[in-house]
Design an enzyme around this catalytic site. Structure first.
Site, mmCIF file in Angstrom:
data_model
loop_
_atom_site.group_PDB
_atom_site.id
_atom_site.type_symbol
_atom_site.label_atom_id
_atom_site.label_comp_id
_atom_site.label_asym_id
_atom_site.label_seq_id
_atom_site.Cartn_x
_atom_site.Cartn_y
_atom_site.Cartn_z
ATOM 1 C CD GLU A 8 13.824 0.672 8.506
ATOM 2 O OE1 GLU A 8 14.429 1.645 8.988
ATOM 3 O OE2 GLU A 8 14.228 -0.493 8.608
ATOM 4 C CE LYS A 37 -1.947 2.598 3.052
ATOM 5 N NZ LYS A 37 -1.770 3.872 2.318
ATOM 6 C CB CYS A 40 13.463 8.991 7.468
ATOM 7 S SG CYS A 40 14.563 8.075 6.393
ATOM 8 C CD GLU A 71 10.370 12.724 11.371
ATOM 9 O OE1 GLU A 71 9.218 12.296 11.541
ATOM 10 O OE2 GLU A 71 11.234 12.087 10.745
HETATM 11 P P1 NAD Z 1 2.640 8.181 7.942
HETATM 12 O O1 NAD Z 1 3.000 7.355 9.135
HETATM 13 O O2 NAD Z 1 1.620 9.228 8.097
HETATM 14 O O3 NAD Z 1 2.123 7.244 6.748
HETATM 15 C C1 NAD Z 1 2.924 6.223 6.205
HETATM 16 C C2 NAD Z 1 2.032 5.172 5.583
HETATM 17 O O4 NAD Z 1 1.259 4.535 6.601
HETATM 18 C C3 NAD Z 1 1.020 5.700 4.564
HETATM 19 O O5 NAD Z 1 0.936 4.779 3.489
HETATM 20 C C4 NAD Z 1 -0.272 5.752 5.365
HETATM 21 O O6 NAD Z 1 -1.426 5.630 4.565
HETATM 22 C C5 NAD Z 1 -0.114 4.529 6.251
HETATM 23 N N1 NAD Z 1 -0.873 4.553 7.525
HETATM 24 C C6 NAD Z 1 -1.245 5.641 8.253
HETATM 25 N N2 NAD Z 1 -1.936 5.240 9.353
HETATM 26 C C7 NAD Z 1 -1.976 3.883 9.318
HETATM 27 C C8 NAD Z 1 -2.531 2.888 10.183
HETATM 28 N N3 NAD Z 1 -3.153 3.189 11.323
HETATM 29 N N4 NAD Z 1 -2.387 1.592 9.838
HETATM 30 C C9 NAD Z 1 -1.728 1.244 8.708
HETATM 31 N N5 NAD Z 1 -1.195 2.140 7.845
HETATM 32 C C10 NAD Z 1 -1.298 3.440 8.154
HETATM 33 O O7 NAD Z 1 4.032 8.771 7.406
HETATM 34 P P2 NAD Z 1 4.259 9.755 6.162
HETATM 35 O O8 NAD Z 1 3.814 11.123 6.563
HETATM 36 O O9 NAD Z 1 3.723 9.133 4.918
HETATM 37 O O10 NAD Z 1 5.861 9.724 6.028
HETATM 38 C C11 NAD Z 1 6.718 10.557 6.760
HETATM 39 C C12 NAD Z 1 7.288 9.786 7.932
HETATM 40 O O11 NAD Z 1 7.973 8.626 7.455
HETATM 41 C C13 NAD Z 1 8.327 10.578 8.697
HETATM 42 O O12 NAD Z 1 8.129 10.385 10.073
HETATM 43 C C14 NAD Z 1 9.643 9.949 8.259
HETATM 44 O O13 NAD Z 1 10.707 10.088 9.167
HETATM 45 C C15 NAD Z 1 9.252 8.523 8.070
HETATM 46 N N6 NAD Z 1 10.202 7.827 7.184
HETATM 47 C C16 NAD Z 1 11.089 6.947 7.746
HETATM 48 C C17 NAD Z 1 12.038 6.308 6.942
HETATM 49 C C18 NAD Z 1 13.057 5.358 7.530
HETATM 50 O O14 NAD Z 1 13.708 4.637 6.767
HETATM 51 N N7 NAD Z 1 13.224 5.308 8.845
HETATM 52 C C19 NAD Z 1 12.054 6.567 5.566
HETATM 53 C C20 NAD Z 1 11.132 7.467 5.029
HETATM 54 C C21 NAD Z 1 10.197 8.086 5.858
#
Ligand code: NAD
Length: 495
Positions: A262, A186, A297, A396
């Protein structure tokens, strides 16, 4: 490629299940409008996969896993198909890069020169591992033969964020496929389309129908239904720490399935006065917080600098910030892309303004950036005079905002580097190798870069966080092994 016409990109929307795009319009189904971050224009919509669609996708993946020979065939044969998949991705760059750039914050030049080749190379790396990592024969007495057999989980549920849609999607998918699993991916509802193209190319390369599926939708409905589905063997997620915790709880409530997370970060960049070539250091530090407009990230968001060089370094970073040009992802000169959405830009600004109100000193930025299109652009921002308790230091921000703190001794630097919550990455800049190694050992983070910041294309080096920045690794042999489970077999040779 450094530019394209956004009106020239055709979008095909839907889920990709069982080897075909499901784009029939179900009048009753909920849909989400998808907007271009560069100008806020809604250009397409995606269906929201409800429990029934998720069930259909996962059952399809499970049937493909059981009925196709994907998991059973010779690993070299799986590797051959995946190498072809990688070749098709690389050859599709002129199509994939603008598709990626249109809906995300990735300037097309970067998408073409980095995201697409990096995606292809990630697939190749895991194809190469497919016949290199197996099980073990255990050290037993000679009346027994003990074997540890590596087996795929079955169906992996993968959830990706919006900041690098292709790369994050493939980091979840490629090791799972190479290890013989089926995948239901997804993508983020904000950047849903490049994953569909990946699934099409995988099919064209010979990945059996149903082995690589893509479902669309938000996190609350579709993501949650995916991680809770009883046929999912393992969940792999990249996104915020908050969502990661919710997913871990859902996995615990629905079958104690393993999960790779991650998550977020607040990574320090520690600069000692002896750091070689201060100008290069300043550019590196500026790049590490403005690349993808700070929506990374591992963004180096906290500068810790030894007092003697603080003023000079801050001056040079401000200069590097001033050279960036905000603009849409489809324009040639863009070096500062948009923030993903208007609410996210408002959140960034709110944290900056609250920090200033509570004592931070604004050195530059702190407001919306001008650009040729009406997207949500934000000026690279330097906040001095902050403390470890400041909101800008703790949260963050996920935007181009760098806080500055000064130190005198190594001990002080280590104390400031330690974040109460995150431990994703850190940078150390010094000419003293002994000091660098003391810092490496002292910093609690999943990655420490010395005299550089950011990945190389050494896929063998895994990435992942300590503390609340995550569990497990993407990339490296570790991510491959995390897509396998291990069965112990003990044979009595004298029975
Ligand atoms: P997010 O957590 O809002 O969403 C990420 C994904 O999770 C999306 O596809 C979203 O639809 C889904 N999601 C949201 N709520 C959910 C739930 N309850 N159950 C299942 N899926 C759910 O994050 P974002 O805003 O898309 O991305 C930014 C974040 O990602 C930042 O915190 C960043 O640091 C992190 N990130 C981490 C890495 C790493 O390798 N550590 C890499 C890239 C981004």
């Amino acid at each position: 490629m450094d530019r394209f016409d956004p009106a020239s990109i055709g979008i095909r929307s839907g889920h990709f299940i069982g080897g075909r795009l499901i784009d029939e319009i179900d009048e009753g189904a909920a849909r989400i409008d998808v907007a271009r971050p560069s100008d806020g224009v809604a250009y397409a919509s995606v269906p929201v996969a409800d429990e029934a669609v998720i069930d259909h996708a996962v059952q399809n993946a499970w049937s493909a896993f059981r009925q196709s020979d994907w998991a059973r065939r010779a690993p070299r044969e799986r590797a051959r198909v995946l190498r072809k998949f990688a070749d098709l991705v690389a050859a599709d760059a002129a199509n994939l890069a603008p598709l990626e750039a249109l809906g995300s914050t990735r300037p097309v030049r970067d998408a073409y020169n980095w995201d697409v080749p990096f995606t292809a190379e990630s697939i190749r790396f895991y194809a190469e591992l497919a016949d290199k990592i197996g099980g073990e024969v255990a050290a037993t007495d000679h009346r027994h033969l003990g074997m540890i057999i590596a087996e795929p989980y079955g169906v992996i549920g993968a959830i990706a964020p919006w900041n690098f849609p292709l790369v994050m999607g493939i980091w979840k998918t490629a090791p799972a496929l190479a290890a013989g699993n089926a995948v239901v991916l997804k993508p983020s509802e904000l950047t849903p389309f490049s994953a569909l193209r990946l699934a099409e190319l995988a099919l064209e390369a010979g990945v059996p129908p149903g082995i690589f599926n893509v479902v669309q939708g938000d996190g609350r409905v579709s993501g949650d239904a995916l991680v809770r589905h009883p046929r999912i063997g393992k969940v792999t997620f990249t996104g915020s720490t908050h969502t990661g915790a919710a997913i871990m709880a859902a996995c615990a409530q629905t079958g104690t399935r393993p999960v790779t997370l991650e998550l977020g970060g607040k990574s320090p960049q520690i600069v000692f006065a002896d750091a070689p070539r201060l100008d290069a250091v300043a550019r590196r530090i500026a790049g590490a917080i403005t690349g993808n407009a700070g929506q990374v990230c591992v963004a180096g968001s906290r500068l810790l600098v030894q007092r003697a060089i603080a003023d000079e370094l801050i001056e040079r970073i401000a200069q590097a910030f001033g050279e960036l040009k905000a603009g849409p992802t489809w324009a040639a000169g863009t070096t500062l892309p948009p923030i993903i959405s208007e609410p996210q830009a408002q959140r960034i600004d709110a944290i900056v303004q609250r920090s200033i109100a509570s004592g931070a000193v604004l050195r530059c930025g702190g407001k919306r950036a001008d650009a040729a299109t009406p997207g949500a652009f934000y000026e690279p921002t330097l906040l001095c005079g902050v403390t470890p308790e400041s909101e800008a230091v703790r949260s963050e921000i996920f935007g181009p905002v760098l806080t500055v703190q000064t130190f005198e001794t190594e001990e002080e630097a280590l104390a400031l580097a330690a974040h109460p919550e995150y431990g994703l990455a850190a940078g150390v800049h010094t000419a003293d190798i002994g000091r660098a190694l003391r810092m490496v050992r002292g910093i609690e983070a999943g990655t420490v870069w010395v005299n550089r910041y950011g990945r190389t294309s050494d896929f063998v080096i895994p990435t992942g966080g300590y503390k609340r920045s995550g569990i497990g690794k993407d990339l490296g042999r570790q991510a491959y092994e995390a897509n396998l489970r291990f069965k112990s077999v003990l044979i009595d040779t004298e029975a």
